[in-house]
Design an enzyme around this catalytic site. Structure first.
Site, PDB file in Angstrom:
ATOM      1  N   ASP A 138      43.375  -2.181  17.468  1.00 44.24           N
ATOM      2  CA  ASP A 138      44.256  -1.180  18.075  1.00 44.24           C
ATOM      3  C   ASP A 138      43.867   0.229  17.643  1.00 44.24           C
ATOM      4  OD1 ASP A 138      46.211  -0.388  19.829  1.00 44.24           O
ATOM      5  OD2 ASP A 138      47.900  -1.147  18.673  1.00 44.24           O
ATOM      6  N   HIS A 141      53.883  -4.509  28.589  1.00 42.88           N
ATOM      7  CA  HIS A 141      53.780  -3.611  27.440  1.00 42.88           C
ATOM      8  C   HIS A 141      55.173  -3.615  26.815  1.00 42.88           C
ATOM      9  CE1 HIS A 141      52.934   0.113  25.087  1.00 42.88           C
ATOM     10  NE2 HIS A 141      51.812  -0.571  24.901  1.00 42.88           N
ATOM     11  N   HIS A 169      46.042  -7.938  20.318  1.00 47.83           N
ATOM     12  CA  HIS A 169      46.281  -7.083  19.148  1.00 47.83           C
ATOM     13  C   HIS A 169      47.677  -7.379  18.583  1.00 47.83           C
ATOM     14  CE1 HIS A 169      47.710  -4.871  22.643  1.00 47.83           C
ATOM     15  NE2 HIS A 169      48.265  -3.917  21.918  1.00 47.83           N
ATOM     16  N   GLU A 189      46.440  -3.148  29.931  1.00 46.47           N
ATOM     17  CA  GLU A 189      47.520  -3.339  28.958  1.00 46.47           C
ATOM     18  C   GLU A 189      48.885  -3.092  29.596  1.00 46.47           C
ATOM     19  OE1 GLU A 189      48.752  -2.065  24.400  1.00 46.47           O
ATOM     20  OE2 GLU A 189      47.504  -0.712  25.587  1.00 46.47           O
ATOM     21  N   ASP A 249      41.905   1.846  22.183  1.00 47.28           N
ATOM     22  CA  ASP A 249      42.537   2.785  23.114  1.00 47.28           C
ATOM     23  C   ASP A 249      41.778   4.097  23.260  1.00 47.28           C
ATOM     24  OD1 ASP A 249      45.159   1.937  24.368  1.00 47.28           O
ATOM     25  OD2 ASP A 249      45.504   1.285  22.315  1.00 47.28           O
ATOM     26  N   HIS A 277      40.881  -4.843  21.284  1.00 45.32           N
ATOM     27  CA  HIS A 277      41.749  -3.793  21.822  1.00 45.32           C
ATOM     28  C   HIS A 277      41.419  -2.452  21.182  1.00 45.32           C
ATOM     29  CE1 HIS A 277      45.416  -2.713  24.078  1.00 45.32           C
ATOM     30  NE2 HIS A 277      45.547  -1.783  23.137  1.00 45.32           N
ATOM     31  N   HIS A 295      52.624  -7.974  22.930  1.00 45.55           N
ATOM     32  CA  HIS A 295      53.741  -7.196  23.488  1.00 45.55           C
ATOM     33  C   HIS A 295      54.803  -8.031  24.197  1.00 45.55           C
ATOM     34  CE1 HIS A 295      52.606  -2.989  22.733  1.00 45.55           C
ATOM     35  NE2 HIS A 295      51.342  -3.359  22.935  1.00 45.55           N
TER      36      HIS A 295
END
Length: 411
Positions: A304, A168, A235, A141, A38, A36, A214
């Site tokens: 992350d 999420h 993650h 995600e 971003d 993961h 999540h």
């Protein structure tokens, strides 16, 4: 007996160098696959997805955890790039935002072909390893990105989605998120609704990894029990080490072991130490705990990076992966265990998901009931016949009769 005391610091330095050298040796053969990252969100936030902006050059990009030199220094050989759109897009423009972020990943790979190889399979990852490139995959995600539509899910698969995070930090109409476990969200689906179960089955059919980062504990358990293939936590870390509800509790870790699934440890300070500060050693504590409870086959990395505001001392960016591997070697992890965490475990799970897929099987077609859809800006095409619309029509009929009932009661 004390005559050699002055050599002790030298011995310590040499030992540290040995573990770092060993980490690099192992990673040259088995680079890390991170679950993961971003960076695509940062490209939106900083440049509104204008990749040709000279400031967005990934060879010199500043102010992020990730750029090409850092990826090379960190021996990153595979990356699931996060396609993320915030929860406030749910029932609005989530699908459009998702498509735009998928487009960013595709364009990024085309702009830097010497570094990135866009892939959609475990075989593609191995090909990237052979070519010395970063295997680049798409992870979506948040289940709100499919807008409660199996058709949208299948379209995202065609565009390269190879994992879907079921929620999420917000419920979807069909799955509950982790804030249910903190009391900050109300449970809606008790884990998975019947439509959520169809989503899981369709992901299995397509060969898409199911990501349980999540989600609520009830959603974790329902999915682990239903899925025909192993799942991942792209993650997430260990709840017993840091009691954040974003982490995975031990009873779920035992289900992870039973299903040959995978937990890819998150580096966010607040999920590592439960405070704003953390260090590399504490990340290793999470890896140790998951290995102890779920087994070495269940361990991976999902840093992350570029998705969190605080990362541990010693893991400031993606270039620091060799230091974490050196710490695991220092803790007597075997080379096979380290290679598993780096890449082999993810490849095993991905291959199992691919083997469990069945594209010749008829797809899931039953749509979500209309009364379970959120948002007011929707048309009702397709719901004009069948059971879903029947409830709506009865509701309209009862509403139209209300004035008549009121008049009769006054007689």
């Amino acid at each position: 007996m004390w005559s050699g005391w002055w050599l002790w610091p030298l011995v310590a330095v040499c030992t540290a160098d040995f573990f770092r050298d060993e980490a690099e040796r192992i990673m040259r053969d088995s680079p890390v696959i991170d679950g993961h990252n971003d960076l695509p969100w940062q490209l939106l936030d900083m440049f509104n997805n204008r990749l040709q902006d000279e400031r967005a050059n990934l060879t010199t990009l500043a102010g992020t955890h990730t750029n090409i030199p850092k990826l090379r220094a960190g021996f990153v050989g595979g990356q699931f790039w996060s396609v993320y759109t915030p929860c406030d897009t749910q029932n609005k423009d989530a699908v459009r935002r998702t498509l735009e972020q998928m487009d960013v990943v595709h364009r990024m790979c085309r702009m830097y072909p010497e570094t990135f190889l866009y892939v959609t399979s475990s075989a593609g990852i191995r090909q990237a390893f052979r070519e010395g490139k970063v295997a680049s995959l798409i992870g979506v995600e948040g289940g709100h990105s499919i807008d409660s539509s199996l058709g949208v899910l299948r379209a995202l698969y065609q565009l390269g989605m190879r994992y879907l995070t079921l929620t999420h930090s917000c419920n979807t109409p069909w799955a509950d998120n982790w804030l249910v476990d903190t009391g900050d969200s109300e449970p809606q689906s008790q884990g998975l609704s019947p439509f959520g179960q169809r989503v899981v089955k369709e992901l299995n059919r397509l060969g898409v990894l199911i990501d349980l980062a999540h989600v609520s504990v009830a959603t974790m358990k329902a999915t682990l029990q239903l899925s025909r293939a192993p799942v991942i936590f792209s993650h997430s870390s260990a709840y017993s080490v840091c009691a954040s509800r974003r982490n995975v509790p031990d009873d779920v870790l035992r289900l992870v072991k039973q299903t040959d699934s995978l937990v890819m440890v998150n580096f966010y300070n607040n999920y590592i130490s439960c405070t704003n500060k953390a260090n590399l050693s504490q990340v290793a504590d999470h890896l140790d705990h998951i290995k102890e409870v779920a087994g070495a086959r269940a361990v991976g990395f999902g840093g992350d990076f570029d998705g969190v505001p605080r990362v541990p001392e010693g893991l400031e960016d993606v270039s620091k992966y060799p230091d974490l591997i050196a710490e695991l070697l220092r803790r007597n992890w075997t080379e096979a265990e380290v290679k598993g965490a780096l890449a082999d475990n993810l490849l095993r799970v991905f291959e199992a998901v691919e083997q469990a897929s069945n594209l010749t099987q008829a797809p899931e077609e039953e749509p979500i009931p209309l009364d379970q859809l959120g948002g007011s800006c929707r048309t009702h095409y397709g719901y004009s016949s069948g059971a879903s619309s029947l409830h709506r029509h009865w509701g309209l009929l009862l509403a139209s009769l209300a004035p008549l009932v009121l008049c009769l009661s006054l007689l």
